[in-house]
Scaffold this active site. Structure first.
Site, PDB file in Angstrom:
ATOM      1  N   ARG A  57       0.791  -1.212   0.000  1.00 38.31           N
ATOM      2  CA  ARG A  57       0.000   0.000   0.000  1.00 38.31           C
ATOM      3  C   ARG A  57       0.834   1.279   0.000  1.00 38.31           C
ATOM      4  O   ARG A  57       0.560   2.222  -0.745  1.00 38.31           O
ATOM      5  CB  ARG A  57      -0.949   0.031   1.213  1.00 38.31           C
ATOM      6  CG  ARG A  57      -2.203  -0.781   1.019  1.00 38.31           C
ATOM      7  CD  ARG A  57      -2.666  -1.375   2.323  1.00 38.31           C
ATOM      8  NE  ARG A  57      -1.760  -2.446   2.697  1.00 38.31           N
ATOM      9  CZ  ARG A  57      -1.933  -3.723   2.345  1.00 38.31           C
ATOM     10  NH1 ARG A  57      -2.996  -4.083   1.689  1.00 38.31           N
ATOM     11  NH2 ARG A  57      -1.042  -4.637   2.685  1.00 38.31           N
ATOM     12  N   THR A  58       1.823   1.327   0.875  1.00 40.84           N
ATOM     13  CA  THR A  58       2.549   2.591   1.021  1.00 40.84           C
ATOM     14  C   THR A  58       3.251   2.958  -0.286  1.00 40.84           C
ATOM     15  O   THR A  58       3.113   4.067  -0.800  1.00 40.84           O
ATOM     16  CB  THR A  58       3.559   2.499   2.184  1.00 40.84           C
ATOM     17  OG1 THR A  58       2.846   2.119   3.353  1.00 40.84           O
ATOM     18  CG2 THR A  58       4.233   3.833   2.423  1.00 40.84           C
ATOM     19  N   LYS A  87      26.127  -3.780  -2.495  1.00 43.77           N
ATOM     20  CA  LYS A  87      27.592  -3.740  -2.655  1.00 43.77           C
ATOM     21  C   LYS A  87      28.267  -3.147  -1.425  1.00 43.77           C
ATOM     22  O   LYS A  87      29.476  -3.004  -1.371  1.00 43.77           O
ATOM     23  CB  LYS A  87      27.966  -2.872  -3.861  1.00 43.77           C
ATOM     24  CG  LYS A  87      27.407  -3.335  -5.179  1.00 43.77           C
ATOM     25  CD  LYS A  87      27.842  -2.344  -6.268  1.00 43.77           C
ATOM     26  CE  LYS A  87      27.182  -2.661  -7.596  1.00 43.77           C
ATOM     27  NZ  LYS A  87      27.401  -1.553  -8.546  1.00 43.77           N
ATOM     28  N   ARG A 108      11.684   3.865   2.902  1.00 44.04           N
ATOM     29  CA  ARG A 108      11.311   2.894   3.946  1.00 44.04           C
ATOM     30  C   ARG A 108      12.530   2.046   4.260  1.00 44.04           C
ATOM     31  O   ARG A 108      13.185   1.530   3.358  1.00 44.04           O
ATOM     32  CB  ARG A 108      10.161   1.991   3.495  1.00 44.04           C
ATOM     33  CG  ARG A 108       9.951   0.826   4.455  1.00 44.04           C
ATOM     34  CD  ARG A 108       8.712   0.047   4.191  1.00 44.04           C
ATOM     35  NE  ARG A 108       7.530   0.792   4.587  1.00 44.04           N
ATOM     36  CZ  ARG A 108       6.304   0.275   4.594  1.00 44.04           C
ATOM     37  NH1 ARG A 108       6.130  -0.987   4.228  1.00 44.04           N
ATOM     38  NH2 ARG A 108       5.262   0.994   4.960  1.00 44.04           N
ATOM     39  N   HIS A 136       5.765   6.021  11.352  1.00 43.91           N
ATOM     40  CA  HIS A 136       5.187   5.870  10.009  1.00 43.91           C
ATOM     41  C   HIS A 136       4.216   7.046   9.837  1.00 43.91           C
ATOM     42  O   HIS A 136       2.998   6.884   9.838  1.00 43.91           O
ATOM     43  CB  HIS A 136       4.467   4.525   9.913  1.00 43.91           C
ATOM     44  CG  HIS A 136       4.124   4.082   8.530  1.00 43.91           C
ATOM     45  ND1 HIS A 136       4.170   4.918   7.431  1.00 43.91           N
ATOM     46  CD2 HIS A 136       3.717   2.873   8.059  1.00 43.91           C
ATOM     47  CE1 HIS A 136       3.801   4.225   6.353  1.00 43.91           C
ATOM     48  NE2 HIS A 136       3.524   2.987   6.709  1.00 43.91           N
TER      49      HIS A 136
HETATM   50  C1  NCD Z   1       2.424  -1.266   7.928  1.00 39.52           C
HETATM   51  C2  NCD Z   1       3.899  -1.016   7.995  1.00 39.52           C
HETATM   52  O1  NCD Z   1       4.617  -1.275   7.047  1.00 39.52           O
HETATM   53  O2  NCD Z   1       4.316  -0.547   9.035  1.00 39.52           O
HETATM   54  N1  NCD Z   1       1.859  -1.351   6.683  1.00 39.52           N
HETATM   55  C3  NCD Z   1       1.486  -0.200   6.033  1.00 39.52           C
HETATM   56  O3  NCD Z   1       2.294   0.670   5.776  1.00 39.52           O
HETATM   57  N2  NCD Z   1       0.192  -0.061   5.691  1.00 39.52           N
HETATM   58  C4  NCD Z   1       1.957  -2.270   8.859  1.00 39.52           C
HETATM   59  C5  NCD Z   1       2.515  -3.641   8.867  1.00 39.52           C
HETATM   60  O4  NCD Z   1       3.353  -4.016   8.060  1.00 39.52           O
HETATM   61  O5  NCD Z   1       2.048  -4.377   9.736  1.00 39.52           O
END
Ligand code: NCD
Length: 306
Positions: A57-58, A87, A108, A136
């Site tokens: 999703r993100t 590397k 991320r 997040h």
């Molecule tokens: C979450 C994350 O990556 O922190 N997912 C998200 O971004 N919707 C939650 C998760 O992975 O449990």
């Protein structure tokens, strides 16, 4: 340069402006005419997504948000293996390089607090799309937006959250977001090992949240809104209790039907914390919540780049 690093950096006023802009984005995406004019907004700009941890999703909502605003992409969906990280390059060297190519970087990474280090060396805005178990912030934005949309307010809430707040950056950022508003009560459900530390609970209490901790999922059934997130297995050191936790920490359709819960949110992915039967109930809001990620991220990109 303005970066998006944590949930506390947004104040109420900024949030209200962003949510209004997200409403406009939603409307524009669904209007055949406005949808075309949207792509004029940031034409010629480029967004990089550097993802060192899995995401559905993100990453995809950021990428589609950028494209709907007319931007193009430079993307590594698996930067751990497909970037020079493999590397031995440091993240800061990668960021210094990529920042010269693009207008905004979405990052991320599994390491706590690393988004701040990236921002320190980046001439382009860095958006933290999850740094280990810490923060997040853009998930917090779409979560508050969804709560506001459903309940019409972000104060006087009676919310229940579970089930692994200690390791969940989503729940941590959500609590920070909720603490910007008055009179919010939160019931935090988790096994002892997954509960927030006394120190962290105190930090949230000092910010104004009324927090109660519980060890049984039934404690969620009296809440107006429930927010669950899976156990963060990748951040647990002891996996031996996982099966036991999974069998206890979940909500069934039957429980939800006989509860006072009006809305159930889950940032997803869902891994057992909600029985699939819950999806058919009017309380199930999580796929709509994920949809909101698109509009909120469009609003955020628009505000950072305008
Ligand atoms: C979450 C994350 O990556 O922190 N997912 C998200 O971004 N919707 C939650 C998760 O992975 O449990």
């Amino acid at each position: 340069v303005k970066h998006v690093l944590n949930a506390r950096q947004f104040n109420k006023k900024e949030l209200a402006i962003l949510f209004k802009r997200a409403d406009e984005m939603r409307e524009a995406v669904h209007s055949p005419h406005k949808r075309r004019t949207l792509t004029e907004l940031h034409k010629g700009r480029v967004m990089a997504t550097l993802f060192y941890e899995p995401s559905t999703r993100t990453r995809l909502s950021f990428e589609t948000a950028a494209q709907r605003l007319g931007m193009s992409l430079a993307s590594t969906e698996n930067a751990r293996e497909s970037s020079s990280n493999a590397k031995g390059e440091s993240l800061t060297d990668t960021i210094k390089t990529v920042a010269n190519y693009v207008d905004v970087i979405v990052l991320r990474h599994p390491q706590m607090g690393i988004a701040g280090q990236a921002a320190a060396v980046s001439r382009a805005p860095v958006i933290n799309a999850g740094d280990g178990g810490k923060e997040h912030p853009t998930q917090m934005l779409l979560d508050l937006y969804t709560i506001q949309q459903k309940l019409g307010r972000l104060h006087n809430l009676n919310i229940g959250i579970g089930f692994d707040p200690k390791h969940s950056r989503v729940l941590r950022s959500l609590l920070t977001g909720l603490s910007h508003y008055s009179n919010n009560k939160v019931t935090v459900v988790a096994p002892k090992e997954g509960q927030l530390s006394q120190k962290e609970l105190q930090v949230f209490r000092n910010k104004g949240l009324t927090l109660t901790t519980e060890t049984y999922p039934e404690a969620l059934l009296d809440c107006e809104l429930v927010y669950v997130n899976r156990f963060q297995v990748e951040r647990l050191t002891d996996h031996s209790l996982m099966e036991k936790y999974r069998s206890i920490y979940k909500l069934t359709a039957k429980q939800v039907q006989n509860s006072r819960i009006k809305y159930i949110l889950d940032c997803l992915p869902r891994v057992g914390e909600l029985e699939p039967g819950v999806d058919e109930l009017p309380q199930a809001t999580y796929f709509e919540q994920a949809e909101n990620g698109l509009y909120v991220r469009m609003a955020l990109l628009d505000s950072l780049l305008s």
